[in-house]
Scaffold this motif. Structure first.
Motif, PDB file in Angstrom:
ATOM      1  N   LEU A 171      29.811 164.789  10.969  1.00 41.52           N
ATOM      2  CA  LEU A 171      30.433 165.808  11.807  1.00 41.52           C
ATOM      3  C   LEU A 171      29.617 165.937  13.085  1.00 41.52           C
ATOM      4  CD1 LEU A 171      32.353 168.154  12.469  1.00 41.52           C
ATOM      5  CD2 LEU A 171      30.835 169.659  11.159  1.00 41.52           C
ATOM      6  N   GLN A 172      30.263 165.694  14.210  1.00 45.56           N
ATOM      7  CA  GLN A 172      29.621 165.890  15.506  1.00 45.56           C
ATOM      8  C   GLN A 172      30.156 167.175  16.131  1.00 45.56           C
ATOM      9  OE1 GLN A 172      30.140 162.339  17.931  1.00 45.56           O
ATOM     10  NE2 GLN A 172      28.110 161.637  17.344  1.00 45.56           N
ATOM     11  N   ILE A 173      29.234 168.032  16.534  1.00 39.92           N
ATOM     12  CA  ILE A 173      29.585 169.304  17.167  1.00 39.92           C
ATOM     13  C   ILE A 173      29.205 169.216  18.638  1.00 39.92           C
ATOM     14  CG2 ILE A 173      29.205 171.790  17.182  1.00 39.92           C
ATOM     15  CD1 ILE A 173      28.262 171.517  14.248  1.00 39.92           C
ATOM     16  N   HIS A 174      30.193 169.171  19.498  1.00 42.25           N
ATOM     17  CA  HIS A 174      29.940 169.130  20.937  1.00 42.25           C
ATOM     18  C   HIS A 174      29.965 170.556  21.476  1.00 42.25           C
ATOM     19  CE1 HIS A 174      30.603 164.669  21.881  1.00 42.25           C
ATOM     20  NE2 HIS A 174      30.633 164.784  20.551  1.00 42.25           N
ATOM     21  N   MET A 175      28.905 170.918  22.207  1.00 37.82           N
ATOM     22  CA  MET A 175      28.763 172.274  22.730  1.00 37.82           C
ATOM     23  C   MET A 175      28.316 172.223  24.186  1.00 37.82           C
ATOM     24  SD  MET A 175      26.584 173.898  19.521  1.00 37.82           S
ATOM     25  CE  MET A 175      26.781 175.609  20.028  1.00 37.82           C
ATOM     26  N   HIS A 176      28.580 173.301  24.902  1.00 41.05           N
ATOM     27  CA  HIS A 176      28.033 173.445  26.251  1.00 41.05           C
ATOM     28  C   HIS A 176      26.511 173.280  26.171  1.00 41.05           C
ATOM     29  CE1 HIS A 176      26.609 175.503  29.893  1.00 41.05           C
ATOM     30  NE2 HIS A 176      27.808 175.290  30.406  1.00 41.05           N
ATOM     31  N   PRO A 177      25.894 172.562  27.112  1.00 36.37           N
ATOM     32  CA  PRO A 177      24.449 172.298  27.021  1.00 36.37           C
ATOM     33  C   PRO A 177      23.588 173.549  26.870  1.00 36.37           C
ATOM     34  CG  PRO A 177      25.435 170.872  28.667  1.00 36.37           C
ATOM     35  CD  PRO A 177      26.520 171.819  28.233  1.00 36.37           C
ATOM     36  N   VAL A 211      25.743 167.941  19.776  1.00 40.52           N
ATOM     37  CA  VAL A 211      25.739 167.093  20.969  1.00 40.52           C
ATOM     38  C   VAL A 211      25.944 167.957  22.210  1.00 40.52           C
ATOM     39  CG1 VAL A 211      26.837 165.160  22.158  1.00 40.52           C
ATOM     40  CG2 VAL A 211      26.714 165.184  19.642  1.00 40.52           C
ATOM     41  N   PRO A 212      24.977 168.013  23.127  1.00 40.68           N
ATOM     42  CA  PRO A 212      25.213 168.717  24.397  1.00 40.68           C
ATOM     43  C   PRO A 212      26.294 167.987  25.193  1.00 40.68           C
ATOM     44  CG  PRO A 212      22.861 168.308  24.026  1.00 40.68           C
ATOM     45  CD  PRO A 212      23.604 167.485  23.025  1.00 40.68           C
ATOM     46  N   ASP A 213      27.275 168.720  25.682  1.00 44.57           N
ATOM     47  CA  ASP A 213      28.428 168.100  26.342  1.00 44.57           C
ATOM     48  C   ASP A 213      28.813 168.934  27.558  1.00 44.57           C
ATOM     49  OD1 ASP A 213      30.890 167.065  27.105  1.00 44.57           O
ATOM     50  OD2 ASP A 213      31.608 166.789  25.054  1.00 44.57           O
ATOM     51  N   ILE A 214      28.624 168.361  28.746  1.00 45.27           N
ATOM     52  CA  ILE A 214      28.917 169.103  29.980  1.00 45.27           C
ATOM     53  C   ILE A 214      30.409 169.354  30.154  1.00 45.27           C
ATOM     54  CG2 ILE A 214      26.847 168.311  31.187  1.00 45.27           C
ATOM     55  CD1 ILE A 214      28.597 166.272  32.647  1.00 45.27           C
ATOM     56  N   ASP A 215      31.235 168.657  29.395  1.00 48.60           N
ATOM     57  CA  ASP A 215      32.681 168.876  29.481  1.00 48.60           C
ATOM     58  C   ASP A 215      33.144 170.060  28.632  1.00 48.60           C
ATOM     59  OD1 ASP A 215      33.122 166.765  31.247  1.00 48.60           O
ATOM     60  OD2 ASP A 215      33.246 165.310  29.611  1.00 48.60           O
TER      61      ASP A 215
END
Length: 407
Positions: free
Chosen positions: A247-253, A313-317
């Motif tokens: 499980l990958q969790i993409h979040m605002h950095p 995962v830090p994600d700028i999107d």
């Protein structure tokens, strides 16, 4: 001496502690009640902190001592919230990044403002109360890394020091005019930039209210994780085999790199699990819900065995509070989810507050009739002569929960 005399009069045994109903000093009452209200960490939420756990202990103690009306209780609560949130709304991110706790560094202003209104301070005295409160602002986020309990005292101490600031100001003690935004003032001390944090301080004051942006917390976790939990629960409802591969969790950095968010254990205390995105997601996956009891499953082998498969995962999107989930099952099936719930769906209003308290009441095994009494008491608070009935009921409910949990 005058200030100490006034503080002593404030601290007569005229206010109650909710956990045992005992009359005690205001100092004792606000610290105990602040700690109690903040223990579960499921309360109001705003980027500038959980302001209610600092404001409400002060309001309850002073209104009980001064025998203020229910309308005064409500008005002073609004004053406390609005003051704290306006001071913190454009400053909170920078203060948090340095490790300061927004709940306490802004909550002390809210407690001071609310107390000033209840004690009928004039404009000059109220101004000095807020300036003095800036000198008392404190609280660090290191408890997340240490798994320790000082976070509950952040709330009670902010309430206590806010009350003291108002009492000192009423006695005539003054503080610097530039306390908030001077070269050695609050904003500069609690951040590492030269931004003008006070530019919106009084924008549309009395027309638009910052406390209307306060959100409710559907789970006893960091507010960053509400979407993660919601998404995991929705995804698990779509499948039969819960064997998780990744499980990958993409979040605002800002959120992904925040204190404790990427921590995966070992877990020994609640302050560690509330911030861990992996723990919250893993609990939601295994249990299908996230409760206070679940957040204390520190040594659950099934839960801990999942955590190496869950990655932040830090994600700028990603926008703030809008995570994306990428899930892979053991059979190779992949599922995606993104938070698309409107922000106002989390607004703290009368309906959402009742819903949240219902959930907590069921978890704490509070009888339905007691819950209904609490709702009715609060609904009629603006007509009450004083807050004694509400405090009576709160003491009764806390005592009931204490008996159930200790038996």
């Amino acid at each position: 001496v005058a200030a100490l005399d006034l503080l002593e009069s404030v601290n007569q045994s005229d206010a109650r502690r909710l956990f045992d109903g005992r009359f005690c000093s205001v100092d004792n009452s606000v610290i105990a009640n602040g700690a109690l209200m903040h223990t579960r960490l499921q309360e109001d939420a705003h980027p500038a902190g959980h302001i209610g756990v600092a404001v409400l202990p002060a309001v309850l103690a002073i209104s009980e001592k001064e025998v203020k009306s229910g309308a005064d209780v409500l008005a002073s609560t609004i004053v406390g919230y609005e003051t704290a949130l306006r001071i913190g709304r454009d400053h909170a991110a920078d203060a948090s990044a340095r490790g300061f706790r927004t709940t306490s560094i802004y909550g002390v202003f809210g407690a001071a403002a609310a107390t000033a209104r209840l004690m009928s301070l004039n404009v000059t005295e109220t101004t000095n109360a807020l300036r003095l409160a800036a000198n008392y602002a404190s609280g660090l986020r290191e408890f997340v890394n240490g798994g320790t309990e000082e976070y509950v005292l952040h709330a009670g101490t902010a309430a206590q020091l806010g009350v003291r600031a108002a009492a000192y100001a009423k006695a005539g003690i003054t503080a610097s005019r530039e306390t908030l935004h001077g070269p050695a003032g609050f904003y500069r001390a609690f951040s590492s930039t030269e931004k003008q944090y006070d530019q919106r301080l009084v924008d549309e004051l009395g027309k638009k209210y910052e406390f209307m942006n306060v959100a409710m917390k559907p789970y006893p976790v960091c507010q960053f994780h509400r979407g993660i939990i919601r998404g995991v629960i929705e995804l698990r409802q779509k499948i039969d085999d819960l064997t998780l591969k990744k499980l990958q969790i993409h979040m605002h950095p800002f959120e992904a790199e925040f204190f404790g968010v990427q921590y995966k254990g070992p877990f020994e205390a609640f302050p560690q699990t509330i911030m861990s995105a992996s723990f919250c997601a893993g609990l939601a996956w295994i249990a299908g819900e996230v409760s206070y009891e679940g957040m204390n499953r520190f040594h659950d082998p099934g839960l801990n065995g999942l955590l190496d498969r869950i990655h932040v995962v830090p994600d700028i999107d990603c926008q703030r509070y809008q995570p994306k989930l990428y899930l892979t099952l053991a059979d190779g099936q992949t599922l995606h989810w993104r938070e698309e719930t409107p922000q106002d769906a989390y607004d703290l209003n009368w309906e959402s507050a009742i819903e949240m308290v219902q959930v907590i009441s069921r978890e704490m095994k509070i009888p339905k009739h007691a819950f209904k009494m609490l709702v009715e008491n609060i609904k009629l608070l603006d007509e009450a002569q004083d807050p004694s009935s509400l405090i009576d009921l709160a003491c009764e409910l806390v005592g009931l929960v204490h008996c159930q949990t200790s038996s």
